[in-house]
Structures are given as structure tokens and as C-alpha cells.
Scaffold this motif. Structure first.
Motif, short mmCIF file in Angstrom:
data_model
loop_
_atom_site.label_atom_id
_atom_site.label_comp_id
_atom_site.label_asym_id
_atom_site.label_seq_id
_atom_site.Cartn_x
_atom_site.Cartn_y
_atom_site.Cartn_z
N LYS A 19 47.72 41.63 25.18
CA LYS A 19 47.08 42.50 26.16
C LYS A 19 48.14 43.29 26.93
CE LYS A 19 43.01 39.60 26.89
NZ LYS A 19 42.21 38.84 27.89
N ASN A 24 50.16 41.70 38.66
CA ASN A 24 49.28 40.68 39.22
C ASN A 24 47.83 41.14 39.33
OD1 ASN A 24 51.41 38.84 39.60
ND2 ASN A 24 51.99 39.85 41.52
N ASP A 26 44.14 42.04 37.71
CA ASP A 26 43.27 41.71 36.58
C ASP A 26 42.59 43.00 36.11
OD1 ASP A 26 43.79 38.95 36.80
OD2 ASP A 26 42.26 38.76 38.36
N TYR A 27 42.84 43.37 34.88
CA TYR A 27 42.24 44.58 34.31
C TYR A 27 40.75 44.35 34.06
CZ TYR A 27 41.15 48.12 30.75
OH TYR A 27 40.58 49.13 30.03
N THR A 265 38.09 39.11 47.38
CA THR A 265 38.30 39.89 46.17
C THR A 265 38.42 41.37 46.48
OG1 THR A 265 36.93 38.29 44.96
CG2 THR A 265 37.44 40.36 43.86
N TYR A 281 40.70 47.60 38.46
CA TYR A 281 41.36 46.30 38.50
C TYR A 281 40.72 45.42 39.58
CZ TYR A 281 45.08 49.32 36.58
OH TYR A 281 45.80 50.25 35.86
N ARG A 282 40.97 44.13 39.44
CA ARG A 282 40.57 43.15 40.47
C ARG A 282 41.82 42.43 40.94
NH1 ARG A 282 36.72 39.30 37.86
NH2 ARG A 282 38.62 38.67 36.81
N LYS A 284 42.60 39.01 43.37
CA LYS A 284 42.12 37.89 44.16
C LYS A 284 43.15 37.55 45.23
CE LYS A 284 38.12 36.22 42.57
NZ LYS A 284 36.97 35.91 43.46
#
Length: 290
Positions: A19, A24, A26-27, A265, A281-282, A284
Motif C-alpha cells: 500500500k 500516520n 489512515d487513507y 477522530t 484521510y482519517r 485517530k
């Protein structure tokens, strides 16, 4: 020899299957081609996501899902996109669009568009009421290079006010941002200066490009290109007197949009730049970020 060729082929295939690296972050997904320049994102109470684009793009709101797919388009009939740079909401889910992009620091028509949630989006069009404002400290249009402090790409709503965070374009660059407070009701106002702070001194990464406040009102996140400035334990109006945590997301793209999906989030979107960007993106937040 044949075994070596096969082995090398497997190694190449495995490398291709890895990937892409996003630090850092998250896609979540790729935004559609028509959304190359997303400049603001907001999540409503029903978790629907809405984005806007900046100068040179259409006078539209775009609803997307958590994979970045386009759900619908809504025309803002009386709100020309001079330079839409951020989008936020209040506790009733009324939407505010910041038409306050001011790269050259020469605009005299700075406006925040307020869209009443009661209109709904089913007709594919909405109308907006206008909150016009000016910076009392600005005396020249444009000011001298050392005083280029009146661009803006970030704001959020709290109480009955909108908090605008300026983008530093001074030369030499200082990393200093100013916080202004504006009423959330239609009218014409002189923005009230309530604080200032320094991020860092690298103009590529240290300018504030987006902002949001968490649903519980306990966290404020400011975005730069690869960094998040997270404030907690604050009081208003000058929230920068609270506790600050600087978060390096370790991924450098043109990140201009940030919002809270929930209290822990964050969602971030970046613009297309050469082969990078145009993604959702996300991020946390660490559990100890209170």
C-alpha cells in the motif's frame, strides 16, 4: 536461472502490492477528479460530510462519503466563490462557508455565508445569508510585505461566534497567526482581535490551513501541511492559552481541510499536487490527548 527470474518476479510483485505510504494518516479514499482543490470539510451530526473548493471553482457544496465518493452537489445560489477557504457548522448544523481567502491581502469584500440547515439539500440548491467583516488593524490594501497578516483559510464556530485564524504571508515569514471573533448572525462587522500565537517558522508547513472544534467543545485542531496543533484545557476567547500538543502526521502534502468526525477522530483532505493528494484521510487522536 529460471528460479532466479521467478524469485525476482515475486519480489517485484510483492513490492507493487504494498500500500502507498501516508505517514500516520489512515487513507480512506480518492476524491473525484472534479474535486482537485478541496479547501474545507465539515461533518454534520448525521455524519454526512460536506466539502468546498477554493478560488476559481464552482459555487457549490459537495457531499461525499467516508470513501471519498461524491454523493451529491448543491448550488449556493447567492454566494459567489471569490475564494472559499473553509467550512464549519454550529450546534444546529447550520453551515458557514468562509469566503475570506485573501492571498494578496487586498480584498474589501470578506464574507462568511450562512446556510440554514432547515432548507435541506434535496432541491440541489440553497441560499445563503451574508456575514460581512473587516479587520480593523488593516489600514493598507495591500499592506507592506512585513504586514501581510490578513489572509485566512481556517475558522470554527463556538457559542454564538465564529473564530477566524489568519494565515501568515509576511516576508520575512514569522509563523504568527491572529485570532479574530465575529458574530454568527448576518450583518456587517469589524472583527475583534482576541489573540495571536506562533506556530513555527517554515512557511511551507507552518501556516494554518484549516480548523475545527470537537463536538464536546474540549479540543480545537488547527491544520498545517503535515502538522496538527491540538489545543485542550482552554477557555475563550483566546484558546491558545490552553494546553498545546503539536502532532506531526509525517506526511507532507497540500493539506487544507480538517474536521472532527467525533471527539477522537479527525478527517483530513488534501489538494491534488502533481502525483500526490486529492485524498481523504482519517487520524485517530491519542487517548492521552485530553
Amino acid at each position: 536461472m529460471n528460479r532466479l527470474i521467478v524469485l525476482l518476479g515475486l519480489i517485484v510483485c510483492q513490492a507493487c502490492a504494498q500500500k502507498p505510504w501516508h505517514g500516520n494518516l489512515d487513507y480512506l479514499g480518492k476524491l473525484p477528479n472534479k474535486l482537485n482543490e478541496v479547501s474545507g470539510i465539515v461533518a454534520l451530526k448525521d455524519r454526512s460530510l460536506w466539502v468546498i473548493e477554493d478560488n476559481g471553482n464552482k459555487d457549490k457544496l459537495y457531499q461525499i462519503n467516508l470513501k471519498g465518493n461524491l454523493v451529491r452537489e448543491v448550488k449556493v445560489e447567492n454566494g459567489k466563490n471569490h475564494d472559499w477557504e473553509d467550512i464549519t457548522k454550529d450546534r444546529y448544523d447550520n453551515i458557514y462557508i468562509g469566503d475570506f481567502g485573501n492571498n494578496a491581502n487586498d480584498r474589501k469584500n470578506l464574507t462568511i455565508l450562512k446556510i440554514d440547515k432547515k432548507q435541506g439539500f434535496e432541491d440541489g440548491k440553497v441560499s445563503a445569508k451574508k456575514i460581512k467583516f473587516e479587520y480593523p488593524e488593516q489600514e493598507e490594501f495591500p499592506p507592506k510585505k512585513k504586514n501581510l497578516h490578513f489572509d485566512c483559510e481556517a475558522f470554527f464556530h463556538h457559542g454564538n461566534s465564529l473564530y477566524v485564524i489568519t494565515k501568515n504571508r509576511a516576508r520575512p515569514y514569522t509563523g504568527k497567526a491572529f485570532i479574530y471573533k465575529i458574530p454568527d448572525t448576518p450583518g456587517s462587522y469589524k472583527a475583534k482581535l482576541v489573540g495571536d500565537f506562533k506556530t513555527c517558522t517554515d512557511s511551507q508547513f507552518c501556516s494554518i490551513t484549516g480548523a475545527d472544534i470537537s463536538p464536546d467543545g474540549k479540543k480545537i485542531a488547527l491544520l498545517g501541511s503535515g502538522f496538527i496543533w491540538l489545543y485542550t484545557d482552554f477557555s475563550f476567547d483566546d484558546f491558545t492559552q490552553g494546553k498545546l500538543k503539536v502532532i506531526d502526521v509525517e506526511y507532507r502534502t497540500q493539506q487544507e481541510s480538517i474536521c472532527f468526525l467525533d471527539n477522537q477522530t479527525l478527517l483530513i483532505a488534501d489538494e491534488q499536487s502533481k502525483t500526490k493528494g486529492r485524498n481523504l484521510y482519517r487520524f485517530k487522536l491519542p487517548q492521552n490527548s485530553e
